[in-house]
Motif scaffolding. Sequence first.
Motif, PDB file in Angstrom:
ATOM      1  N   ARG A 129       0.856  -1.185   0.000  1.00 35.04           N
ATOM      2  CA  ARG A 129       0.000   0.000   0.000  1.00 35.04           C
ATOM      3  C   ARG A 129       0.883   1.222   0.000  1.00 35.04           C
ATOM      4  O   ARG A 129       1.824   1.317   0.767  1.00 35.04           O
ATOM      5  N   ASP A 144      -4.777   0.205  -7.251  1.00 29.89           N
ATOM      6  CA  ASP A 144      -5.981   0.090  -6.430  1.00 29.89           C
ATOM      7  C   ASP A 144      -7.209   0.692  -7.082  1.00 29.89           C
ATOM      8  O   ASP A 144      -8.328   0.191  -6.909  1.00 29.89           O
ATOM      9  N   THR A 177      -5.023   4.103  -0.371  1.00 29.81           N
ATOM     10  CA  THR A 177      -5.552   2.831  -0.871  1.00 29.81           C
ATOM     11  C   THR A 177      -7.069   2.822  -0.810  1.00 29.81           C
ATOM     12  O   THR A 177      -7.749   2.416  -1.765  1.00 29.81           O
ATOM     13  N   ARG A 181      -9.473   2.713  -4.165  1.00 29.39           N
ATOM     14  CA  ARG A 181     -10.394   1.591  -4.382  1.00 29.39           C
ATOM     15  C   ARG A 181     -11.840   2.081  -4.421  1.00 29.39           C
ATOM     16  O   ARG A 181     -12.640   1.614  -5.236  1.00 29.39           O
ATOM     17  N   HIS A 229     -13.149  -3.780   1.286  1.00 29.97           N
ATOM     18  CA  HIS A 229     -11.878  -3.406   0.689  1.00 29.97           C
ATOM     19  C   HIS A 229     -10.753  -4.403   0.951  1.00 29.97           C
ATOM     20  O   HIS A 229      -9.671  -4.243   0.401  1.00 29.97           O
ATOM     21  N   ASN A 230     -10.973  -5.398   1.803  1.00 26.84           N
ATOM     22  CA  ASN A 230      -9.976  -6.458   1.932  1.00 26.84           C
ATOM     23  C   ASN A 230     -10.657  -7.747   2.369  1.00 26.84           C
ATOM     24  O   ASN A 230     -11.845  -7.775   2.714  1.00 26.84           O
ATOM     25  N   SER A 278      -4.995  -9.082  -4.763  1.00 27.01           N
ATOM     26  CA  SER A 278      -4.031  -8.007  -4.547  1.00 27.01           C
ATOM     27  C   SER A 278      -2.759  -8.698  -4.077  1.00 27.01           C
ATOM     28  O   SER A 278      -2.562  -8.889  -2.872  1.00 27.01           O
ATOM     29  N   SER A 307      -3.820  -7.895 -10.969  1.00 21.95           N
ATOM     30  CA  SER A 307      -4.945  -8.366 -10.168  1.00 21.95           C
ATOM     31  C   SER A 307      -5.869  -9.214 -11.033  1.00 21.95           C
ATOM     32  O   SER A 307      -6.101  -8.902 -12.201  1.00 21.95           O
TER      33      SER A 307
END
Length: 626
Positions: A129, A144, A177, A181, A229-230, A278, A307
Motif C-alpha cells: 500500500r 488500487d 488505498t 479503491r 476493501h480487503n 491483490s 490483479s
Amino acid sequence: MTARQIAKRVLFLLMLIVAVVFARSCIMNSENGDHDNGYKYLIGVSQPNLSEPWRVAMNEEIQQEVSKHEDMRVIFTDAAQSSDQQAQDVQKLVGYGIDLLIISLDDPVALTQTVSAVYNDIPVIVLGRGVTGYDYTLYVGTDDEMIGRKAGEFAKNTLGAAGGNIVEIQGLAGSPTVEERSKGFRDAIQSSKLSIVQTMNADWQRDRAEDLLIDWLKEHRDVDLVFAHNEAMALGAYRAVQRYDIKNINIIGIDGVNSENGSLKLVSENKLTGTFTSPPGGKEAIRYAIDILNKEKGIPKKVILRSQKITDQWVDTSQTKFTPSPDPSTDSPEAPLVVGFAQVGMESGWRIAHTKSVIDAAKEAGVELLYENADQSQDKQIELIRRFIKQKVDVIAFSPKTETGWDEVLQEAKQAGIPVILSDREVNVSDDTLWTAYIGSDFREEGRRAARWLIQQAKEEQRYQIVELQGTPFSAPAVGRKQGFNEVIGTDNHFAIVESLEGDFTKKQGKELMAAALKRQGSKIDVVYSHNDDMALGAVEAIEDFGLRPGKDIIIISVDATKSALKALSIGKLNFAVECNALLGPQLMKAVKDLSEGKELPMKIITSEGVFTQESAKMALASREY
C-alpha cells in the motif's frame, strides 16, 4: 484493554525481543556496512499489523525468498495497528544496522515523514500500500483504482439491470488505498441503478467489520451486496450476514490470499461471491532488493502487480505463456529471440530517442528486432501487429497511438500465444490479460509533479491563468498528464485553466495553438503547461513572436526533459521540466529475456524519473543522452 489486545501485545513484545537479540548478534562484528556473520545484507521489514492473512502471506513470501540467499538475513516487526509504534519500529530497525527497509503501511500519510527520513540514508521499498510523495526507492503493489473499478463492474454484472443497494466497508479512513479503491468502484457503478446506501470504515479488521455491519443490519435489511476493501473485512461481513441468517446478499472482497481463511477458499465455499487478488508482493520485493543492494542499473520506481478476478469458475489467465520459435534446423545454432516492434511514429525528439534505445538494446541483447514505424496511424499499427502474428514472432511490443481500439488485434495475439508488451503508452481494453506488461512512465504522476512545483512557486496574492497544451487526443500520456495536473491544481483556488488545447505532441502544433491562444488571451496568460517538450518549444517561439518573454512574462512547464528542453531551461526560456524517460530499450529486452526463461512479469514496470529546474538543468546537460 481486552484479552485479545493483551495477547497481541505480549506476542509483539516476544517477537521484538527475539528480533533485538538476533539483530545484535548479527551486527556485533559488522564493519563499514559489511556483515561478517555469514551474511552480507540485513533487511528490515516493518508491518503495521499481522492480523490480516494478506500481511501474513506477505511475510511468508519474503521469508521464503530470503531463504534462497545464504548471504541475506531479515528482521520482521509488527506494530499491532499503531502508526506511532510503526514509526518507532522503523527507527529501531535502522538502529540495528539494516541495509534496506521494506515497509508496508496502513496509514501512509502518518508514516510519510518517517519513510522520507530513512530514504535519505538507505534504500526503502514500500510494499503493498503506497506512501504519499516520491521519497522512496521502489514501490511494489497493485493499481488500487483499477481493482476498485473491476469490483464495480463485477457488482453491476452480479446484480444486473435491476440494480440494488450496496454497503461499502472501507479500510483506514484517509488512506490513499481506500480512496483509490472507492473511487474506482464508484466510477464504475455511476451510470447504473446501483446505490451505495452505507459506507463504514473498519480499519482493515475482520472483527470491526463484523461488529459495524451487525449494528447496521439491526435497522436495515434492504441490502443486496457488500463491497469490502480487503479479505478480512469481507469475512467479517459474511459472519455478520450469517448472524441474522439473511439470504441472497452478495459479498465482494479484495486480496485473494490462498490461505486457510483466504478468499480463494471463501469463494469456493460460496461465502464470497467473488474477490479480486491483490498480490502481497513479498517475493518481488526481495528480488528487487537484491538488484538495489547490488547497485544494478535500471531499477524502476514502481512495480505494479496484476490483479485477477476470482469466482467459483476462476481460471488463471494472467499471462500469455511464452513459447519460443523453434530452431530452423537441428544443425544450426540456437535461434535468437524475435521481437516485432510497432513504433507509433517519429513525432518528437523523445520518440526518436525511444526508438534508438529499443534498437540499440535489442542489438546488445542478441535479440532479432523487426522494427516498423506506423507514421502516427492506428490502422497501420494494427496492420503491423497482425503481420507480426503471421510471422510468429516470440514477442510483440508497441507504443499505442491511442488508448482504445485494440481489443480485437490483441485477442488475436493472445490466441496465437504471443505475449504483448506495451512500451511507453498504455491501452484501455475490456480484458487486461490481452497484454502481458507495460513498461514506461506514470503519466498521471508526471502531471501531479508539474502541478506541485507550480503551487510551490506561486505567490500568495496572485491568481494564475493557465493554458494547457495537450498531446494526441485519447493517448495515454495526454489523458494521464491532464488528469494528474488537474487533481493537484484543483485543490488551490489560485489557479484556473482558461484554455485546454488538443495538440499532437509536435512543435508545429504547439506553436500554432499557442499563437491562437495569445490572440484570444494576450498578456492575461500566466502559465503554459505543455504535455511535452516539442509543444513547449513551439510555444516559446509563439510567445517571442507575440513580443513577450517566455520563462519570465509567462511561466512554462513541460514534460519529457529532453536535451533541447534542458537547453531552453538553462537559458531561462522554460521554467520547469518533468522527466519522462525515453531510454526504455534495456528494460524491454530484459522483460523479453525474463519471459523466455519462464518468469512472470509484473503488470506494470514504471521507470524512475526526476525533475529539472533552471539551475539543475545546467548541471544535467553534459550527461544528457537525448
